[in-house]
Enzyme design. Structure first.
Site, PDB file in Angstrom:
ATOM      1  N   LEU A  65       0.864  -1.185   0.000  1.00  0.00           N
ATOM      2  CA  LEU A  65       0.000   0.000   0.000  1.00  0.00           C
ATOM      3  C   LEU A  65       0.894   1.226   0.000  1.00  0.00           C
ATOM      4  O   LEU A  65       1.933   1.247   0.655  1.00  0.00           O
ATOM      5  CB  LEU A  65      -0.895  -0.004   1.237  1.00  0.00           C
ATOM      6  CG  LEU A  65      -1.684   1.252   1.610  1.00  0.00           C
ATOM      7  CD1 LEU A  65      -2.967   0.854   2.365  1.00  0.00           C
ATOM      8  CD2 LEU A  65      -0.880   2.221   2.491  1.00  0.00           C
ATOM      9  N   ASN A  66       0.498   2.272  -0.756  1.00  0.00           N
ATOM     10  CA  ASN A  66       1.177   3.562  -0.571  1.00  0.00           C
ATOM     11  C   ASN A  66       0.176   4.712  -0.637  1.00  0.00           C
ATOM     12  O   ASN A  66      -0.758   4.730   0.158  1.00  0.00           O
ATOM     13  CB  ASN A  66       2.417   3.733  -1.463  1.00  0.00           C
ATOM     14  CG  ASN A  66       2.191   3.661  -2.931  1.00  0.00           C
ATOM     15  OD1 ASN A  66       1.607   2.706  -3.436  1.00  0.00           O
ATOM     16  ND2 ASN A  66       2.675   4.642  -3.648  1.00  0.00           N
ATOM     17  N   ASP A  67       0.307   5.676  -1.503  1.00  0.00           N
ATOM     18  CA  ASP A  67      -0.397   6.952  -1.388  1.00  0.00           C
ATOM     19  C   ASP A  67      -1.907   6.812  -1.195  1.00  0.00           C
ATOM     20  O   ASP A  67      -2.569   6.088  -1.958  1.00  0.00           O
ATOM     21  CB  ASP A  67      -0.196   7.790  -2.652  1.00  0.00           C
ATOM     22  CG  ASP A  67       1.260   8.065  -2.966  1.00  0.00           C
ATOM     23  OD1 ASP A  67       2.128   7.502  -2.287  1.00  0.00           O
ATOM     24  OD2 ASP A  67       1.513   8.840  -3.897  1.00  0.00           O
ATOM     25  N   TYR A  80      -1.633   5.642 -11.052  1.00  0.00           N
ATOM     26  CA  TYR A  80      -0.889   6.409 -10.064  1.00  0.00           C
ATOM     27  C   TYR A  80      -1.822   7.337  -9.283  1.00  0.00           C
ATOM     28  O   TYR A  80      -3.038   7.271  -9.404  1.00  0.00           O
ATOM     29  CB  TYR A  80       0.244   7.180 -10.751  1.00  0.00           C
ATOM     30  CG  TYR A  80       1.514   6.364 -10.921  1.00  0.00           C
ATOM     31  CD1 TYR A  80       1.468   4.988 -11.136  1.00  0.00           C
ATOM     32  CD2 TYR A  80       2.762   6.965 -10.884  1.00  0.00           C
ATOM     33  CE1 TYR A  80       2.621   4.248 -11.291  1.00  0.00           C
ATOM     34  CE2 TYR A  80       3.929   6.224 -11.050  1.00  0.00           C
ATOM     35  CZ  TYR A  80       3.852   4.863 -11.248  1.00  0.00           C
ATOM     36  OH  TYR A  80       5.004   4.130 -11.399  1.00  0.00           O
ATOM     37  N   ARG A  90       2.522  14.655 -12.445  1.00  0.00           N
ATOM     38  CA  ARG A  90       1.590  13.682 -11.856  1.00  0.00           C
ATOM     39  C   ARG A  90       0.835  14.255 -10.656  1.00  0.00           C
ATOM     40  O   ARG A  90       1.091  15.347 -10.196  1.00  0.00           O
ATOM     41  CB  ARG A  90       2.332  12.416 -11.435  1.00  0.00           C
ATOM     42  CG  ARG A  90       3.540  12.586 -10.544  1.00  0.00           C
ATOM     43  CD  ARG A  90       4.197  11.220 -10.309  1.00  0.00           C
ATOM     44  NE  ARG A  90       5.478  11.308  -9.623  1.00  0.00           N
ATOM     45  CZ  ARG A  90       6.654  11.422 -10.237  1.00  0.00           C
ATOM     46  NH1 ARG A  90       6.708  11.474 -11.554  1.00  0.00           N
ATOM     47  NH2 ARG A  90       7.778  11.481  -9.536  1.00  0.00           N
ATOM     48  N   ASP A  91      -0.124  13.467 -10.195  1.00  0.00           N
ATOM     49  CA  ASP A  91      -0.835  13.663  -8.930  1.00  0.00           C
ATOM     50  C   ASP A  91      -1.786  14.871  -8.966  1.00  0.00           C
ATOM     51  O   ASP A  91      -1.634  15.829  -8.204  1.00  0.00           O
ATOM     52  CB  ASP A  91       0.137  13.808  -7.759  1.00  0.00           C
ATOM     53  CG  ASP A  91       1.204  12.733  -7.740  1.00  0.00           C
ATOM     54  OD1 ASP A  91       0.935  11.640  -8.248  1.00  0.00           O
ATOM     55  OD2 ASP A  91       2.304  12.995  -7.219  1.00  0.00           O
TER      56      ASP A  91
END
Length: 488
Positions: A46-48, A107, A177-178
């Site tokens: 798991l990340n962001d 992402y 990104r993001d």
């Protein structure tokens, strides 16, 4: 079923894999290092946190997820749902890298809800290894900004490509990104983290009237380079001021600041949304959001009560230290939800009120300055200090929080699995509010003016405190989160 890092994954692939891997899930579930009251992956990585929102009374927490293995080779969006941050529905993944625009990873991204619809914006990652000019930075990588919608948080519309590399300014690298969206009276604005051709981090700003057609509007920069890439930008209003949280990569260590490989920072802006380049006048206004070893890529949202809530990734990319749980088939977790406020130009983080429902026992010490007690690893500690000039607090065997000569230090020793010491200078020590889980610590200092978040390993409990002045200590044992399987 074997998954390769740079191949598409479809929902039916995941479902086949899930049916075939009950033994893997049971092995992970039995690991004593599993956290009690933090959200974790059922298996894998798991990340962001992504797409955080409250919609029709329900909180939706999505996150980057690799269910197949614990090193994050392939990214989907996992999903939890809750109404109270204590009882959670563990839901099926919602976004898969199944299109040409996101074939190498779904992402990070965000949610923006209006009326009866949630809009999601995220980065689709594509790497063109077969191109002769592939260099990872300027060429051979596609950073696609994608859009989907939902009316329930579970069922999503077809993916819509909003922007690709040709839509970003010509001086910007392939690292964009993001996306995060904020609405103003004159339209909607999207911020994107970016790296330019001179390896300077910045935020790109785009503008739209309909959430589908976006035009380049400008950028937010520092006068001098502050890292080579800014990830996970989050632009929002709080207590009447405009704030920016982002994660600069490549910032050099300075005094007691910026000791991690990558940073998470916050700054209050005077940005007026005029077209063009807006330069942050003074980089000294940029503050660290968390001083622990494991805090990155946080995301905020406003709930139906008007609270600005933050959840972060209890991890960090490219760190020299590790988590021993990798050998058990899983890694990482999300932080506790935190409510944000402003004190001057500093972001203040405090644990959400709902977490009090986890308390199941209480011990109070009116004068705990020579306190020694055995306690469960899963506990909440509140300490109020008066006229304190030094303090030594052992949180579990070998893990120390000390304050002396105005320096507060967290030392993990052998329990750190490679993590050693982090520090901050504070003028006075008034309050500590500590959440200890089986393998994590979240330490809120002076009502959340400073915070340390870290993973920690070592199962020998025990609490001891030595300090001068007066101190009142309250210790609560904490129950774990409650889960149920859900699909919609």
């Amino acid at each position: 079923m074997t998954f390769k890092k740079y191949e598409k994954v479809f929902r039916e692939d995941y479902e086949k894999w899930y049916r075939a891997n009950e033994a893997y899930r049971n092995e992970v579930k039995a690991d004593p290092d599993r956290l009690s009251y933090h959200l974790m992956p059922e298996t894998g990585w798991l990340n962001d946190p992504n797409g955080l929102c409250q919609f029709k009374g329900e909180y939706h927490i999505y996150y980057q997820y690799t269910p197949f293995e614990p090193t994050g080779e392939l990214k989907l969006w996992g999903h939890y749902r809750t109404r109270d941050f204590v009882h959670f529905d563990s839901c099926e993944p919602v976004l898969f890298p199944d299109s040409d625009e996101d074939a190498h990873g779904v992402y990070s991204g965000s949610a923006f809800s209006e009326g009866d619809t949630i809009h999601y914006f995220y980065t689709g990652n594509v790497k063109l290894f077969d191109r002769p000019d592939y260099d990872y930075i300027m060429a051979g990588r596609l950073s696609n900004t994608l859009h989907v919608t939902s009316r329930d948080g579970f069922h999503f519309s077809p993916k819509q490509l909003l922007m690709s590399n040709k839509d970003y300014p010509s001086d910007i690298s392939a690292h964009v990104r993001d996306p995060k969206v904020i609405r103003r009276e004159d339209g909607c604005y999207m911020v994107l983290g970016a790296r330019d051709e001179d390896s300077r981090g910045l935020v790109l700003v785009y503008r739209s009237q309909d959430l589908e057609r976006w035009e380049y509007h400008g950028r937010i920069v520092t006068k001098e380079a502050f890292g080579y890439m800014w990830e996970c930008p989050d632009l929002f209003l709080l207590d009447g001021k405009l704030c920016l949280i982002c994660c600069p990569q490549g910032v050099e260590k300075s005094g007691l600041d910026f000791w991690n490989v990558h940073q998470c920072t916050a700054v209050v802006l005077d940005y007026d949304f005029r077209p063009g380049t807006w330069e942050l006048p003074d980089r000294t206004a940029i503050h660290m959001l968390d001083r622990g070893f494991d805090f990155y890529a946080p995301q905020t949202f406003e709930d139906e009560k008007g609270r600005r809530i933050l959840i972060g990734w209890m991890g960090i990319p490219d760190a020299s230290y590790t988590n021993p749980t990798v050998k058990k088939g899983w890694q990482h977790a999300l932080t506790l939800p935190r409510q944000l406020h402003l004190e001057g130009d500093r972001l203040i983080q405090e644990p959400m009120e709902e977490l009090k429902a986890l308390r199941k026992g209480c011990r109070s010490y009116e004068n705990g300055k020579s306190l020694k007690e055995e306690h469960a690893l899963c506990c909440e500690i509140l300490a109020d200090f008066t006229d304190c000039t030094y303090m030594k607090l052992e949180l579990r065997k070998g893990v120390w929080l000390t304050w002396e000569d105005h320096i507060l230090s967290l030392k993990l020793g052998v329990c750190g699995s490679g993590r050693d010491t982090r520090k901050v200078e504070i003028e006075r020590l008034n309050k500590l509010h500590i959440f200890s889980d089986t393998t994590s610590l979240e330490i809120f200092i002076n009502q959340g003016r400073e915070v340390f978040t870290t993973r920690v390993y070592g199962q020998e409990s025990g609490l001891s405190l030595d300090c001068d002045g007066k101190v009142q200590v309250v210790v609560y044992d904490l129950a774990g989160l409650e889960y149920r399987k859900a699909t919609s």
